[in-house]
Design an enzyme around this catalytic site. Structure first.
Site, PDB file in Angstrom:
ATOM      1  N   LYS A 254       0.809  -1.090   0.015  1.00 41.79           N
ATOM      2  CA  LYS A 254       0.055  -0.121   0.051  1.00 41.79           C
ATOM      3  C   LYS A 254       1.092   1.451   0.120  1.00 41.79           C
ATOM      4  O   LYS A 254       0.458   2.377  -0.155  1.00 41.79           O
ATOM      5  CB  LYS A 254      -0.853  -0.033   1.191  1.00 41.79           C
ATOM      6  CG  LYS A 254      -2.122  -1.009   1.128  1.00 41.79           C
ATOM      7  CD  LYS A 254      -3.143  -0.812   2.033  1.00 41.79           C
ATOM      8  CE  LYS A 254      -4.432  -1.723   1.935  1.00 41.79           C
ATOM      9  NZ  LYS A 254      -5.416  -1.490   3.120  1.00 41.79           N
ATOM     10  N   HIS A 305      -2.593 -12.579  -0.512  1.00 44.56           N
ATOM     11  CA  HIS A 305      -3.776 -12.748   0.570  1.00 44.56           C
ATOM     12  C   HIS A 305      -5.085 -12.128   0.144  1.00 44.56           C
ATOM     13  O   HIS A 305      -6.006 -12.226   0.964  1.00 44.56           O
ATOM     14  CB  HIS A 305      -3.094 -11.835   1.767  1.00 44.56           C
ATOM     15  CG  HIS A 305      -3.007 -10.259   1.632  1.00 44.56           C
ATOM     16  ND1 HIS A 305      -2.061  -9.453   0.716  1.00 44.56           N
ATOM     17  CD2 HIS A 305      -3.780  -9.279   1.794  1.00 44.56           C
ATOM     18  CE1 HIS A 305      -2.086  -8.192   0.673  1.00 44.56           C
ATOM     19  NE2 HIS A 305      -3.472  -7.804   1.469  1.00 44.56           N
ATOM     20  N   ASP A 334      -7.066 -11.099   7.973  1.00 49.58           N
ATOM     21  CA  ASP A 334      -7.354  -9.751   7.529  1.00 49.58           C
ATOM     22  C   ASP A 334      -8.940  -9.467   7.290  1.00 49.58           C
ATOM     23  O   ASP A 334      -9.078  -8.278   7.793  1.00 49.58           O
ATOM     24  CB  ASP A 334      -6.628  -9.520   6.186  1.00 49.58           C
ATOM     25  CG  ASP A 334      -6.460  -8.005   5.633  1.00 49.58           C
ATOM     26  OD1 ASP A 334      -6.481  -7.193   6.501  1.00 49.58           O
ATOM     27  OD2 ASP A 334      -6.479  -7.988   4.464  1.00 49.58           O
TER      28      ASP A 334
HETATM   29  P1  C2E Z   1      -8.897  -3.477   4.115  1.00 47.86           P
HETATM   30  O1  C2E Z   1      -9.787  -2.263   4.611  1.00 47.86           O
HETATM   31  O2  C2E Z   1      -7.828  -4.028   4.887  1.00 47.86           O
HETATM   32  O3  C2E Z   1      -9.752  -4.832   3.765  1.00 47.86           O
HETATM   33  C1  C2E Z   1      -9.347  -6.116   3.721  1.00 47.86           C
HETATM   34  C2  C2E Z   1     -10.399  -7.039   3.008  1.00 47.86           C
HETATM   35  O4  C2E Z   1     -11.339  -7.323   4.073  1.00 47.86           O
HETATM   36  C3  C2E Z   1     -11.028  -6.592   1.615  1.00 47.86           C
HETATM   37  O5  C2E Z   1     -10.082  -6.828   0.439  1.00 47.86           O
HETATM   38  C4  C2E Z   1     -12.335  -7.378   1.494  1.00 47.86           C
HETATM   39  O6  C2E Z   1     -12.195  -8.684   1.369  1.00 47.86           O
HETATM   40  C5  C2E Z   1     -12.744  -7.313   3.270  1.00 47.86           C
HETATM   41  N1  C2E Z   1     -13.508  -6.208   3.401  1.00 47.86           N
HETATM   42  C6  C2E Z   1     -13.203  -4.940   4.180  1.00 47.86           C
HETATM   43  N2  C2E Z   1     -14.513  -4.224   4.254  1.00 47.86           N
HETATM   44  C7  C2E Z   1     -15.598  -5.198   3.662  1.00 47.86           C
HETATM   45  C8  C2E Z   1     -16.984  -5.078   3.605  1.00 47.86           C
HETATM   46  O7  C2E Z   1     -17.440  -3.773   3.965  1.00 47.86           O
HETATM   47  N3  C2E Z   1     -17.743  -6.110   3.279  1.00 47.86           N
HETATM   48  C9  C2E Z   1     -16.857  -7.163   2.916  1.00 47.86           C
HETATM   49  N4  C2E Z   1     -17.820  -8.212   2.391  1.00 47.86           N
HETATM   50  N5  C2E Z   1     -15.777  -7.273   2.880  1.00 47.86           N
HETATM   51  C10 C2E Z   1     -14.908  -6.526   3.498  1.00 47.86           C
HETATM   52  P2  C2E Z   1     -10.438  -5.868  -0.600  1.00 47.86           P
HETATM   53  O8  C2E Z   1     -11.863  -5.804  -1.054  1.00 47.86           O
HETATM   54  O9  C2E Z   1      -9.549  -6.588  -1.808  1.00 47.86           O
HETATM   55  O10 C2E Z   1      -9.861  -4.334  -0.392  1.00 47.86           O
HETATM   56  C11 C2E Z   1      -8.423  -4.309  -0.427  1.00 47.86           C
HETATM   57  C12 C2E Z   1      -8.168  -2.948   0.140  1.00 47.86           C
HETATM   58  O11 C2E Z   1      -8.677  -2.137  -0.707  1.00 47.86           O
HETATM   59  C13 C2E Z   1      -8.961  -2.737   1.544  1.00 47.86           C
HETATM   60  O12 C2E Z   1      -8.199  -3.218   2.710  1.00 47.86           O
HETATM   61  C14 C2E Z   1      -8.929  -1.078   1.597  1.00 47.86           C
HETATM   62  O13 C2E Z   1      -7.582  -0.621   1.865  1.00 47.86           O
HETATM   63  C15 C2E Z   1      -9.025  -1.003   0.123  1.00 47.86           C
HETATM   64  N6  C2E Z   1     -10.517  -0.808  -0.163  1.00 47.86           N
HETATM   65  C16 C2E Z   1     -11.393  -1.569  -0.589  1.00 47.86           C
HETATM   66  N7  C2E Z   1     -12.743  -1.202  -0.770  1.00 47.86           N
HETATM   67  C17 C2E Z   1     -12.612   0.109  -0.489  1.00 47.86           C
HETATM   68  C18 C2E Z   1     -13.617   1.023  -0.687  1.00 47.86           C
HETATM   69  O14 C2E Z   1     -14.540   1.113  -1.079  1.00 47.86           O
HETATM   70  N8  C2E Z   1     -13.029   2.498  -0.126  1.00 47.86           N
HETATM   71  C19 C2E Z   1     -11.977   2.621   0.229  1.00 47.86           C
HETATM   72  N9  C2E Z   1     -11.615   3.836   0.712  1.00 47.86           N
HETATM   73  N10 C2E Z   1     -10.777   1.649   0.325  1.00 47.86           N
HETATM   74  C20 C2E Z   1     -11.463   0.581  -0.283  1.00 47.86           C
HETATM   75  C1  SIN Z   2      -9.162   2.714   4.953  1.00 47.21           C
HETATM   76  O1  SIN Z   2      -9.531   2.952   6.027  1.00 47.21           O
HETATM   77  O2  SIN Z   2      -9.722   3.044   3.875  1.00 47.21           O
HETATM   78  C2  SIN Z   2      -8.358   1.454   4.906  1.00 47.21           C
HETATM   79  C3  SIN Z   2      -7.587   1.087   6.037  1.00 47.21           C
HETATM   80  C4  SIN Z   2      -6.666  -0.056   6.226  1.00 47.21           C
HETATM   81  O3  SIN Z   2      -6.555  -0.753   5.235  1.00 47.21           O
HETATM   82  O4  SIN Z   2      -6.249  -0.225   7.209  1.00 47.21           O
HETATM   83 FE    FE Z   3      -4.494  -6.299   1.168  1.00 45.56          FE
HETATM   84 FE    FE Z   4      -4.962  -5.402   5.878  1.00 48.85          FE
END
Ligand code: C2E
Ligand code: SIN
Ligand code: FE
Ligand code: FE
Ligand code: SIN
Length: 389
Positions: A254, A305, A334
Site C-alpha cells: 500500500k 492474501h 485480514d
Molecule cells: P482492508 O480495508 O484492510 O480490507 C481487507 C479486505 O477485507 C477487503 O479486501 C475485503 O475482502 C474485506 N472487507 C473489508 N471491508 C469489507 C466490507 O465492508 N464487506 C465485505 N464483504 N468485505 C470487506 P479488498 O476488497 O480486496 O480490499 C483491499 C483494500 O482496498 C482494503 O483493505 C482497503 O484498503 C481498500 N478498499 C477496498 N474497498 C474500498 C472502498 O470502498 N473504499 C476505500 N477507501 N478503500 C477500499
Molecule cells: C481505509 O480506512 O480506507 C483503509 C484502512 C486499512 O486498510 O487499514
Molecule cells: Fe491487502
Molecule cells: Fe489489511
C-alpha cells in the site's frame, strides 16, 4: 563427581538452547522458548515474563504446568497488566535494583522488605505460589529488557520447594544470553511494524493495531490448524514464528498506492479499485530476492492474501490449495479484522454479522478447514482484540 557431571550437561544444554533461540525471529516465540528452558533448568512449575515498555513493566508471557498444562497459557498470553518499576512489587523491585530476588515462601515475606506478594493470580486460579526467583533480563551488561519470574521449584516428588544454589547460579547465565536475543527480536519486530504502519495509511502516527492483531490472529489460527493435524511440535513452533512476523507485512505494498485512493473516505470506483489491487504486486517485489523461508512466506502472503478459495480473487485467481497456506490464513485474519473495525469507507460489523459472513464464505472466499479452526478459538481471538485496541 555426580554434581560435576550434571553441571557439564546442563551447560551444554544451555549453549544448545541459545543456539536454537538464535534461529527464531519473533519476540513471542523467543519469550516462549526462554521461559520454557529456564523453567526446565530450574524445575519450576510456572513462570512469567514482563518486558519494559514506555517505562513500565508490561506483562507478556505466562506458563503454568499445573493450571494450563504443557501447551502454555492460550488466551492468558494476551493479558494487559502492567506494573510500575518500583519497590512495591517483586517484579518491580527486581527491575529497579537489577538484582535477582529470591523468595522461599511468597506468603511469608520478611517485615523489613518493601514489596509484598500479589496474591490475585493465586486467588483467581486456586494456585499456591511458594518459592519465587525473579531474574532481571539485562542485555549486554546494562540495558534492562524486562524481568523473568520463575515460580515453585519442584522437588523429586513434584512438590514446591526452594530454588537450589546451582539454579541461582545457572539461571542468570542463561537469561543474560536470552536477554540480548529478546532485545534483538523486539528491534526486529518494531522495524517491521514501522514499515507496515507507513504503508498502511502513509501515516507515521498510525498505531499499527490492525497489523498487530492480524499477526496474532495468524499465529493462533496456524497453531490450532497445525495441532488439529497433529504436526510435529517443533515444526509448529518454527512456522508460527515465521507467520507471525511475515503477516505484519501483508499490506506493505500500500506504500505504492496514491493518497487520493488509499485515504478516500467513500467507496472506490472500479478504476480506483484496479489501482488498489496492485498493492499485492508492488509489495511482493520487496521480497523478490528470496534468501530465507521468512522471505518466501512474506512474499507469498503479500502477493496472495487477496486470493479466494473458489478462484475469484486477485492477482492471479489461484484456486484452493494452490494458494499457499500462510496466505489463506492471512486472508481470513485480514477480513475478520477489516469487518470488525471501522474504516473510512465502512462501519464496524457486529460479531453475529461477521460470523454469519465467514460461514457463508466458507469454501467460497475462505479455506473451509480454516473457518472451522476460526470457530474453535474465538475466545483467544477476542482476547487479542482486547489487547490491541
Ligand atoms: P482492508 O480495508 O484492510 O480490507 C481487507 C479486505 O477485507 C477487503 O479486501 C475485503 O475482502 C474485506 N472487507 C473489508 N471491508 C469489507 C466490507 O465492508 N464487506 C465485505 N464483504 N468485505 C470487506 P479488498 O476488497 O480486496 O480490499 C483491499 C483494500 O482496498 C482494503 O483493505 C482497503 O484498503 C481498500 N478498499 C477496498 N474497498 C474500498 C472502498 O470502498 N473504499 C476505500 N477507501 N478503500 C477500499
Ligand atoms: C481505509 O480506512 O480506507 C483503509 C484502512 C486499512 O486498510 O487499514
Ligand atoms: Fe491487502
Ligand atoms: Fe489489511
Ligand atoms: C526480517 O524481519 O528479518 C526481514 C524481513 C522484514 O523486513 O521484516
Amino acid at each position: 563427581m555426580f554434581s560435576q557431571h550434571l553441571k557439564k550437561e546442563t551447560v551444554v544444554s544451555i549453549i544448545n538452547t541459545i543456539g536454537e533461540l538464535n534461529q527464531l525471529q519473533d519476540v513471542d516465540m523467543i519469550l516462549d522458548s526462554t521461559l520454557r528452558e529456564a523453567r526446565a533448568l530450574a524445575k519450576a512449575d510456572a513462570g512469567s515474563i514482563f518486558l519494559m515498555k514506555n517505562g513500565e513493566l508490561e506483562f507478556r508471557h505466562v506458563q503454568n504446568d499445573t493450571i494450563f498444562g504443557a501447551n502454555g497459557g492460550g488466551l492468558f498470553q494476551y493479558g494487559t497488566e502492567s506494573l510500575p518499576v518500583s519497590d512495591s512489587s517483586i517484579v518491580g523491585y527486581c527491575a529497579l535494583t537489577k538484582e535477582m530476588v529470591v523468595i522461599n515462601d511468597a506468603y511469608v515475606i520478611a517485615e523489613g522488605l518493601p514489596y509484598r506478594f500479589n496474591a490475585s493470580f493465586d486467588e483467581k486460579n486456586g494456585y499456591r505460589t511458594v518459592s519465587i526467583l525473579a531474574v532481571p533480563l539485562v542485555s549486554r551488561g546494562h540495558s534492562l529488557v524486562g524481568v523473568m519470574q520463575l515460580i515453585n521449584a519442584k522437588n523429586r516428588w513434584g512438590r514446591a520447594t526452594v530454588f537450589s544454589e546451582q539454579v541461582k547460579t545457572l539461571v542468570p547465565i542463561f537469561t543474560n544470553n536470552a536477554a540480548a536475543l529478546i532485545e534483538r527480536s523486539i528491534l526486529n519486530r518494531d522495524l517491521t511494524l514501522r514499515m507496515a504502519k507507513m504503508a498502511e495509511l502513509h501515516d507515521p502516527k498510525e498505531t499499527g493495531a490492525h497489523v498487530q492483531r492480524v499477526s496474532a490472529f495468524c499465529a493462533e489460527l496456524y497453531q490450532c490448524w497445525a495441532e488439529n493435524r497433529n504436526l510435529p511440535r517443533l515444526d509448529i513452533r518454527r512456522f508460527r514464528d515465521i507467520i507471525s512476523h511475515a503477516s505484519m507485512l501483508h499490506d506493505a505494498g500500500k506504500v505504492g498506492i496514491p493518497d487520493s485512493i488509499l485515504k478516500k473516505p467513500g467507496r472506490l470506483t472500479h478504476e480506483e479499485f484496479d489501482v488498489m489491487k496492485q498493492h499485492t504486486i508492488y509489495g511482493s517485489r520487496l521480497f523478490n530476492s528470496i534468501s530465507s523461508e521468512l522471505d518466501q512466506v512474506t512474499h507469498d502472503i503479500i502477493l496472495y492474501h487477496h486470493e479466494r478459495w473458489n478462484g475469484t480473487g486477485y492477482p492471479k485467481g489461484l484456486v484452493g490449495e494452490q494458494i499457499p497456506l500462510a496466505a489463506r490464513i492471512t486472508a481470513l485474519a485480514d477480513v475478520f479484522d477489516a469487518l470488525s473495525s471501522k474504516r473510512s469507507y465502512k462501519e464496524a460489523w457486529s460479531d453475529e454479522m461477521i460470523y454469519e459472513e465467514l460461514r457463508k464464505e466458507s469454501g467460497q472466499h475462505f479455506d473451509p478447514e480454516l473457518v472451522e479452526t476460526f470457530f474453535q478459538i474465538t475466545n483467544i481471538l477476542h482476547a487479542i482484540q482486547m489487547k490491541f485496541k
